[in-house]
Design an enzyme around this catalytic site. Structure first.
Site, PDB file in Angstrom:
ATOM      1  CE1 TYR A   1     -36.091 -15.990   1.444  1.00  0.00           C
ATOM      2  CE2 TYR A   1     -38.206 -17.077   1.948  1.00  0.00           C
ATOM      3  CZ  TYR A   1     -37.073 -17.117   1.703  1.00  0.00           C
ATOM      4  OH  TYR A   1     -36.353 -18.277   1.181  1.00  0.00           O
TER       5      TYR A   1
ATOM      6  CE  LYS B   1     -20.904 -10.674  -1.815  1.00  0.00           C
ATOM      7  NZ  LYS B   1     -19.802 -11.331  -2.008  1.00  0.00           N
TER       8      LYS B   1
ATOM      9  CG  ASP C   1     -18.573 -14.503  -0.658  1.00  0.00           C
ATOM     10  OD1 ASP C   1     -18.477 -14.196   0.587  1.00  0.00           O
ATOM     11  OD2 ASP C   1     -17.981 -13.900  -1.711  1.00  0.00           O
TER      12      ASP C   1
ATOM     13  CG  ASP D   1     -34.431 -20.608   1.892  1.00  0.00           C
ATOM     14  OD1 ASP D   1     -34.620 -21.701   2.660  1.00  0.00           O
ATOM     15  OD2 ASP D   1     -34.473 -20.414   0.698  1.00  0.00           O
TER      16      ASP D   1
ATOM     17  CG  ASP E   1     -31.949 -25.998   1.762  1.00  0.00           C
ATOM     18  OD1 ASP E   1     -32.615 -26.024   2.692  1.00  0.00           O
ATOM     19  OD2 ASP E   1     -32.403 -26.541   0.463  1.00  0.00           O
TER      20      ASP E   1
HETATM   21  C1  IPM Z   1     -37.753 -23.057   3.973  1.00  0.00           C
HETATM   22  C2  IPM Z   1     -38.535 -23.090   2.743  1.00  0.00           C
HETATM   23  C3  IPM Z   1     -39.265 -21.842   2.337  1.00  0.00           C
HETATM   24  C4  IPM Z   1     -38.516 -20.767   2.417  1.00  0.00           C
HETATM   25  C5  IPM Z   1     -40.085 -21.960   1.013  1.00  0.00           C
HETATM   26  C6  IPM Z   1     -40.761 -23.136   0.932  1.00  0.00           C
HETATM   27  C7  IPM Z   1     -40.814 -20.508   0.977  1.00  0.00           C
HETATM   28  O1  IPM Z   1     -37.377 -23.170   1.582  1.00  0.00           O
HETATM   29  O2  IPM Z   1     -38.324 -23.235   5.055  1.00  0.00           O
HETATM   30  O3  IPM Z   1     -36.416 -23.109   4.289  1.00  0.00           O
HETATM   31  O4  IPM Z   1     -37.646 -20.285   1.745  1.00  0.00           O
HETATM   32  O5  IPM Z   1     -38.325 -20.082   3.937  1.00  0.00           O
HETATM   33 MN    MN Z   2     -35.445 -23.405   2.466  1.00  0.00          MN
END
Ligand code: IPM
Ligand code: MN
Length: 355
Positions: free
Chosen positions: A141, A191, A223, A247, A251
């Site tokens: 990032y 990884k 993975d 990240d 999710d």
């Molecule tokens: C999160 C979001 C952010 C990230 C984006 C909006 C930049 O997806 O907080 O997980 O990737 O960190």
């Molecule tokens: Mn995110």
């Protein structure tokens, strides 16, 4: 206690969900005799619209001077032009960096009354209770150089995945500290079969682990980790990983709870803590009043716990959320399109009423 909280509603559903969290904080203040003041600032696309930049110096300074930051979400199609100079996400990353919030704590704890909302079979979810510790101010990032260009009429671009040993050291230490208070087992995700930076990560984990002889640890390739999160999610207790892997897998992990809208996070480090749900600005439902505010409200609970040391109050908010879910109150995302869903405001109201 007295605390000055900066609120950054941001874009999309951000303003809708943050409203619920503020109501919860006000109710907590009243019930427990605290004094919370809220100071609102712009971050993300709304800040680009007004000031031309996604995070102004003034907003960052206000956050730095505050006791804690409550953040909704940033981004949306309006600012998604790939050639745009300024993107909403830049402000979010600048805020994390500016507050040195290097540790993003993302707890994943499915509610027993919500198992039906998860795409996994309920028996797979038995015993799931994990914390993912995501490194937040380094890795791909932030790594330099980042570049796009043209050679012989062909376009190229690259990003750099970069970690210093001390960046890995401090996040792994923090993860071990959390593991120590739980099942004393840490899973480090990388990884290392491909990436040099992951091999540094692994070596550092092994060094830090020597200071935690009471804990066990293992390495998992990202993975495989992505697969195990679905096939045996209860195996995970505390996991630590870099910025981008964290990240992605959070999710994935969030749907174990039924919806990504449920997941809170705390971003901690050397400065003011930032509290934000893990979900995005959900432009597709923005303005409809149907977004799930639970992730945002549980983020406020994390603020009470981590920035203000108010464990009783934090637990009370979590209990109010559990009670609301237990009573069958569901926003649309938790209801799989079935009738009888409540809106954002109603959900927040139900939670406040149980405090
Ligand atoms: C999160 C979001 C952010 C990230 C984006 C909006 C930049 O997806 O907080 O997980 O990737 O960190
Ligand atoms: Mn995110």
């Amino acid at each position: 206690m007295k605390a000055n909280i900066v609120t950054l509603p941001g874009d999309g559903i951000g303003p809708e969900v943050i409203d619920g969290a503020i109501q919860v904080m006000r109710a907590v203040a009243e019930k427990y005799g605290h004094e919370f003041t809220f100071e609102e600032h712009l971050l993300g696309g709304c800040s680009i619209d007004k000031y031309g930049v996604s995070l102004t110096d003034e907003t960052l300074a206000a956050c730095q001077a505050s006791d804690a930051v409550l953040l909704g979400a940033v981004g949306g199609p309006k600012w998604d032009d790939p050639n745009a100079k300024e993107r909403p996400e830049k402000g979010l990353l600048g805020l994390r960096k500016g507050l040195q919030a290097y540790a993003n704590i993302r707890p994943v704890r499915p509610n027993a009354n919500l198992l039906d909302a998860s795409p996994l079979r309920p028996e797979r979810l038995e015993g799931v209770d994990m914390v993912v510790v995501r490194e937040l101010t380094g890795g791909i990032y932030f790594g330099e150089p980042k570049e796009k260009g043209m050679v012989d009429g062909k376009e190229y671009s690259f990003d750099t995945m970069h970690y210093w040993d001390w960046e890995v050291d401090r996040i792994v230490r923090l993860a071990f500290d959390i593991a120590r208070g739980r099942k004393k087992h840490l899973i480090s995700i990388d990884k290392a079969n491909v990436l040099e930076v992951s091999r540094l990560w692994r070596r550092t984990v092994e060094k830090v682990a020597q200071d935690y002889p009471d804990c066990t640890y293992e390495h998992l390739l990202v993975d495989a980790a992505a697969m195990h999160l679905i096939t045996k999610p209860a195996y995970f207790d505390v996991a630590v990983t870099g910025n981008m892997f964290g990240d992605i897998i959070t999710d994935e992990a969030s749907v174990l709870t039924g919806s990504m809208g449920n997941l809170p996070s705390a971003s901690l480090g050397d400065g003011t803590g930032i509290y934000e749900p893990i979900h995005g600005s959900a432009p597709d439902i923005a303005g409809e009043g149907i977004a799930n505010p639970i992730g945002m409200i549980l983020s406020a609970a994390m603020m009470l716990r981590h920035s203000f040391n108010l464990e009783t109050e934090a637990a009370a908010v979590e209990a109010a959320v559990d009670g609301t879910i237990g009573a069958g109150v569901r926003t649309l995302d938790l209801n799989w399109g079935k009738p009888g869903s409540v809106g954002t405001r109603e959900m927040a109201h139900e939670i406040v009423s149980r405090l």
